[in-house]
Design a protein around this motif. Structure first.
Motif, PDB file in Angstrom:
ATOM      1  N   VAL A   1       0.759  -1.241   0.150  1.00  0.00           N
ATOM      2  CA  VAL A   1      -0.011  -0.008   0.048  1.00  0.00           C
ATOM      3  C   VAL A   1       0.921   1.129  -0.032  1.00  0.00           C
TER       4      VAL A   1
ATOM      5  N   ASN B   1      -2.020  19.847  12.115  1.00  0.00           N
ATOM      6  CA  ASN B   1      -1.580  19.376  10.881  1.00  0.00           C
ATOM      7  C   ASN B   1      -1.125  20.670  10.284  1.00  0.00           C
TER       8      ASN B   1
ATOM      9  N   THR C   1      -2.763  21.656   7.430  1.00  0.00           N
ATOM     10  CA  THR C   1      -3.774  22.892   6.754  1.00  0.00           C
ATOM     11  C   THR C   1      -4.092  23.717   7.685  1.00  0.00           C
TER      12      THR C   1
ATOM     13  N   THR D   1      -2.540  20.287  -7.097  1.00  0.00           N
ATOM     14  CA  THR D   1      -2.256  19.811  -5.561  1.00  0.00           C
ATOM     15  C   THR D   1      -3.319  19.002  -4.947  1.00  0.00           C
ATOM     16  N   PHE D   2      -3.228  18.732  -3.647  1.00  0.00           N
ATOM     17  CA  PHE D   2      -3.869  18.152  -2.898  1.00  0.00           C
ATOM     18  C   PHE D   2      -5.001  19.254  -2.518  1.00  0.00           C
TER      19      PHE D   2
ATOM     20  N   ALA E   1      -6.422  20.291   0.223  1.00  0.00           N
ATOM     21  CA  ALA E   1      -5.988  21.165   1.391  1.00  0.00           C
ATOM     22  C   ALA E   1      -5.165  22.373   1.034  1.00  0.00           C
ATOM     23  N   THR E   2      -4.425  22.521  -0.056  1.00  0.00           N
ATOM     24  CA  THR E   2      -3.864  23.713  -0.223  1.00  0.00           C
ATOM     25  C   THR E   2      -4.920  24.677  -0.554  1.00  0.00           C
TER      26      THR E   2
ATOM     27  N   VAL F   1       3.750  25.274  -4.034  1.00  0.00           N
ATOM     28  CA  VAL F   1       3.835  24.048  -3.731  1.00  0.00           C
ATOM     29  C   VAL F   1       4.826  23.099  -3.963  1.00  0.00           C
TER      30      VAL F   1
ATOM     31  N   ASP G   1       3.730  25.711   0.414  1.00  0.00           N
ATOM     32  CA  ASP G   1       3.015  24.656   0.982  1.00  0.00           C
ATOM     33  C   ASP G   1       3.997  23.525   0.780  1.00  0.00           C
TER      34      ASP G   1
ATOM     35  N   SER H   1       3.877  18.871   6.257  1.00  0.00           N
ATOM     36  CA  SER H   1       2.993  17.748   7.115  1.00  0.00           C
ATOM     37  C   SER H   1       3.602  16.839   7.587  1.00  0.00           C
TER      38      SER H   1
ATOM     39  N   THR I   1       0.930   9.519   6.677  1.00  0.00           N
ATOM     40  CA  THR I   1       1.227   9.139   5.425  1.00  0.00           C
ATOM     41  C   THR I   1       2.693   9.642   5.117  1.00  0.00           C
ATOM     42  N   LYS I   2       3.283  10.758   5.733  1.00  0.00           N
ATOM     43  CA  LYS I   2       4.365  11.381   5.408  1.00  0.00           C
ATOM     44  C   LYS I   2       5.637  10.485   5.953  1.00  0.00           C
TER      45      LYS I   2
ATOM     46  N   TYR J   1       7.733  10.275  -2.555  1.00  0.00           N
ATOM     47  CA  TYR J   1       6.942   9.927  -3.551  1.00  0.00           C
ATOM     48  C   TYR J   1       7.594   9.433  -4.519  1.00  0.00           C
TER      49      TYR J   1
ATOM     50  N   ARG K   1      -1.655   5.194  -5.926  1.00  0.00           N
ATOM     51  CA  ARG K   1      -2.363   6.353  -5.780  1.00  0.00           C
ATOM     52  C   ARG K   1      -2.286   7.461  -6.935  1.00  0.00           C
TER      53      ARG K   1
ATOM     54  N   TYR L   1      -2.197  10.608  -6.984  1.00  0.00           N
ATOM     55  CA  TYR L   1      -2.183  11.862  -6.373  1.00  0.00           C
ATOM     56  C   TYR L   1      -1.376  12.793  -7.543  1.00  0.00           C
TER      57      TYR L   1
HETATM   58  N1  T4K Z   1      -0.886  20.281   1.127  1.00  0.00           N
HETATM   59  C1  T4K Z   1      -0.479  19.203   0.369  1.00  0.00           C
HETATM   60  C2  T4K Z   1       0.156  19.061  -0.737  1.00  0.00           C
HETATM   61  C3  T4K Z   1      -0.808  17.877   0.848  1.00  0.00           C
HETATM   62  O1  T4K Z   1      -0.582  16.814   0.079  1.00  0.00           O
HETATM   63  C4  T4K Z   1      -1.410  17.841   2.386  1.00  0.00           C
HETATM   64  C5  T4K Z   1      -2.058  16.490   2.578  1.00  0.00           C
HETATM   65  C6  T4K Z   1      -1.476  18.851   2.797  1.00  0.00           C
HETATM   66  C7  T4K Z   1      -1.450  20.174   2.363  1.00  0.00           C
HETATM   67  C8  T4K Z   1      -2.331  18.952   4.251  1.00  0.00           C
HETATM   68  O2  T4K Z   1      -1.582  18.270   5.172  1.00  0.00           O
HETATM   69  P1  T4K Z   1      -2.218  17.815   6.445  1.00  0.00           P
HETATM   70  O3  T4K Z   1      -3.365  18.889   7.102  1.00  0.00           O
HETATM   71  O4  T4K Z   1      -2.884  16.287   6.334  1.00  0.00           O
HETATM   72  O5  T4K Z   1      -0.981  17.622   7.570  1.00  0.00           O
HETATM   73  C9  T4K Z   1      -3.601  11.750   2.369  1.00  0.00           C
HETATM   74  C10 T4K Z   1      -3.310  12.535   4.001  1.00  0.00           C
HETATM   75  O6  T4K Z   1      -4.387  12.640   4.749  1.00  0.00           O
HETATM   76  C11 T4K Z   1      -2.928  13.927   3.601  1.00  0.00           C
HETATM   77  O7  T4K Z   1      -2.005  14.420   4.673  1.00  0.00           O
HETATM   78  C12 T4K Z   1      -1.850  14.050   2.296  1.00  0.00           C
HETATM   79  N2  T4K Z   1      -1.597  15.259   2.133  1.00  0.00           N
HETATM   80  C13 T4K Z   1      -2.584  13.313   1.131  1.00  0.00           C
HETATM   81  C14 T4K Z   1      -1.823  13.561  -0.007  1.00  0.00           C
HETATM   82  O8  T4K Z   1      -2.840  12.287   1.448  1.00  0.00           O
HETATM   83  P2  T4K Z   1      -5.771  10.639   1.533  1.00  0.00           P
HETATM   84  O9  T4K Z   1      -7.285  11.131   1.976  1.00  0.00           O
HETATM   85  O10 T4K Z   1      -5.457  10.559   0.347  1.00  0.00           O
HETATM   86  O11 T4K Z   1      -5.500   9.642   2.662  1.00  0.00           O
HETATM   87  P3  T4K Z   1      -6.057   8.137   2.673  1.00  0.00           P
HETATM   88  O12 T4K Z   1      -6.795   7.991   3.722  1.00  0.00           O
HETATM   89  O13 T4K Z   1      -6.660   7.735   1.342  1.00  0.00           O
HETATM   90  O14 T4K Z   1      -4.756   7.116   2.988  1.00  0.00           O
HETATM   91  C15 T4K Z   1      -3.742   7.301   1.967  1.00  0.00           C
HETATM   92  C16 T4K Z   1      -2.994   6.044   2.042  1.00  0.00           C
HETATM   93  O15 T4K Z   1      -2.252   5.667   3.166  1.00  0.00           O
HETATM   94  C17 T4K Z   1      -4.010   4.731   1.944  1.00  0.00           C
HETATM   95  O16 T4K Z   1      -3.200   3.745   1.025  1.00  0.00           O
HETATM   96  C18 T4K Z   1      -3.901   4.223   3.148  1.00  0.00           C
HETATM   97  C19 T4K Z   1      -2.581   4.462   4.075  1.00  0.00           C
HETATM   98  N3  T4K Z   1      -2.579   4.854   5.237  1.00  0.00           N
HETATM   99  C20 T4K Z   1      -3.200   6.117   5.728  1.00  0.00           C
HETATM  100  C21 T4K Z   1      -3.348   6.298   7.014  1.00  0.00           C
HETATM  101  C22 T4K Z   1      -3.862   7.615   7.509  1.00  0.00           C
HETATM  102  C23 T4K Z   1      -2.225   3.658   6.060  1.00  0.00           C
HETATM  103  O17 T4K Z   1      -1.577   2.641   5.705  1.00  0.00           O
HETATM  104  N4  T4K Z   1      -1.915   4.007   7.244  1.00  0.00           N
HETATM  105  C24 T4K Z   1      -2.714   5.238   7.868  1.00  0.00           C
HETATM  106  O18 T4K Z   1      -2.645   5.324   9.219  1.00  0.00           O
HETATM  107  O19 T4K Z   1      -4.950  11.748   2.377  1.00  0.00           O
END
Ligand code: T4K
Length: 395
Positions: free
Chosen positions: A22, A75, A77, A99-100, A102-103, A145, A171, A195, A199-200, A298, A327, A329
């Motif tokens: 994953v 976080n 954001t 970008t994601f 959140a930006t 970004v 960002d 961040s 996932t980081k 990445y 993914r 992204y």
């Molecule tokens: N700016 C940019 C350019 C960003 O990419 C992000 C966040 C932000 C700002 C804001 O940062 P934060 O406010 O979050 O600190 C994920 C993250 O939640 C997000 O932080 C990240 N970027 C974004 C690129 O990815 P989703 O909705 O795609 O996450 P999700 O739940 O689909 O998980 C991604 C993958 O990670 C899945 O394959 C499952 C895996 N995973 C996830 C978690 C949470 C795990 O294996 N374990 C875990 O605990 O957003």
């Protein structure tokens, strides 16, 4: 190792992996170090509001980023919002569409207007000539970004912001540990934001940080992070609650202890993907400039469907059937998201958002996993037209 078309799970074969491979599996440092820190937190009965671990985390992040000030947050954001407000940004802010969400959300949530700008279809960086053309009377800032940790065009963006007297915030959610021209990401523009989400490559469960060389901006952001409180009972500005609590700081510190190890393992994974996929027609792994610092977080694969006969989404489906979850992204780009939909054309963003995927990496992904994943990718792509035909027939 998969070698025949019929062995692909999407075409009826057995999945290559029992346990999913994953993207985004968190790196977990030493559990003992984490539990020891947590014990100290519990013993101290100081759980949040500028605890000692939060302060230590701030010192270490600032040191790693080469900046004098760091404000850790719940976080990225919220850290972006603090940076924008502390810098006094108003009105319109130019940002890349690719970008994601959140930006853009960080801006909209505090009443700023994101003005989306197209990106270079090759690397996702902001198109500077278009950014300049978008500057209007209400523009007060550019939000750059460092997409996938790849430094944006820092010289050009800095001079664009200076020429038009705009604030420049980055960002840098993906870019902790990355560098440009021998300098660490963190010290550019008015402020940068990292961040530390799960996932980081460095995580504090949830978390972020604002780093800056501007002492006054740092002071304001620190105050706003804690309800705008200057001293007990003395609220001097509109604030929010964006504090990082001690359990998160404990995790962040434990991650930082292992930062070199995480970077090494990400780099090895990146190199293995690069070597395994080299020379496969229609595939391009976005290269990391290894002369600069990078977190290699990445691993980005660009799929040229015209050459492979298999588009990015079908390749994602092929991998998912094998229990491999890459993914796309940052599809589809903010300009195609409901809150930010616009009728202007974004050919660069549309192109890159349709072609790229981010491959699984991190300490949970082994060299053997990558070899097997790459064998699947090569097989699917080399027989791309046939795979596509089979998928369409089955649909
Ligand atoms: N700016 C940019 C350019 C960003 O990419 C992000 C966040 C932000 C700002 C804001 O940062 P934060 O406010 O979050 O600190 C994920 C993250 O939640 C997000 O932080 C990240 N970027 C974004 C690129 O990815 P989703 O909705 O795609 O996450 P999700 O739940 O689909 O998980 C991604 C993958 O990670 C899945 O394959 C499952 C895996 N995973 C996830 C978690 C949470 C795990 O294996 N374990 C875990 O605990 O957003």
């Amino acid at each position: 190792m998969k070698r025949t078309l019929g062995s692909l799970a999407v075409l009826g074969g057995a999945p290559a992996f029992d346990t999913p491979v994953v993207f985004g599996r968190p790196n977990i440092g030493s559990r003992k170090a984490f539990y020891d820190r947590l014990d100290k937190v519990l013993d101290s009965r100081w759980l949040s509001n500028g605890g000692v671990l939060c302060e230590e985390f701030e010192r270490r992040v600032a040191q790693a980023a080469g900046t004098p000030y760091c404000i850790a947050t719940c976080n990225a954001t919220c850290a972006l919002q603090l940076a924008l407000r502390a810098r006094g940004v108003t009105g319109e802010v130019i940002m890349p569409a690719f970008t994601f969400a959140a930006t853009a959300h960080a801006l909209s949530w505090i009443g700023l207007t994101p003005v989306l700008c197209d990106v270079d279809p090759d690397d996702g960086s902001l198109l500077l000539s278009e950014a300049e053309a978008l500057i209007g009377p209400d523009t007060t800032a550019i939000l750059g970004v460092h997409i996938w940790g790849r430094p944006s065009r820092l010289d050009e963006l800095t001079s664009l912001a200076q020429r038009h007297a705009l604030a420049l915030i980055f960002d840098s959610a993906h870019a902790f540990g990355c560098g440009w021209n021998g300098r660490r990401i963190g010290g550019f523009g008015d402020a940068e934001v990292f961040s530390f989400h799960a996932t980081k490559f460095i995580n504090s469960f949830e978390g972020g940080a604002l780093v800056t060389a501007d002492g006054e901006l740092a002071r304001r952001a620190r105050q706003m992070r804690n309800f705008g409180i200057a001293r007990h009972d003395d609220v001097v500005s509109v604030g929010t609650n964006a504090k990082l609590h001690e359990a998160s700081a404990a995790m962040g510190l434990t991650s930082l202890d292992d930062m070199d190890h995480f970077v090494r393992s990400n780099r090895e994974n990146y190199r293995r993907y690069r070597d395994e996929l080299a020379g496969t027609p229609g595939l391009r792994l976005l290269e990391v400039d290894e002369r600069e610092a990078s977190n290699y977080q990445y691993v980005v694969l660009d799929v040229d469907a015209a050459r492979t006969g298999l588009d990015r989404d079908d390749l994602l489906a092929v991998l998912a059937a094998e229990n491999v979850f890459a993914r796309r992204y940052f599809y589809p780009g903010c300009h195609r998201m409901d809150p930010y939909r616009t009728h202007r054309p974004f050919p660069g963003t549309d192109s890159i958002a349709a072609r790229v995927m981010v491959l699984p990496t991190g300490e949970c992904v082994t060299a053997d996993d990558i070899t097997a994943v790459c064998a699947i990718i090569r097989l699917a792509v080399e027989r791309g037209h046939e795979v596509t035909r089979c998928l369409r027939r089955a649909a």
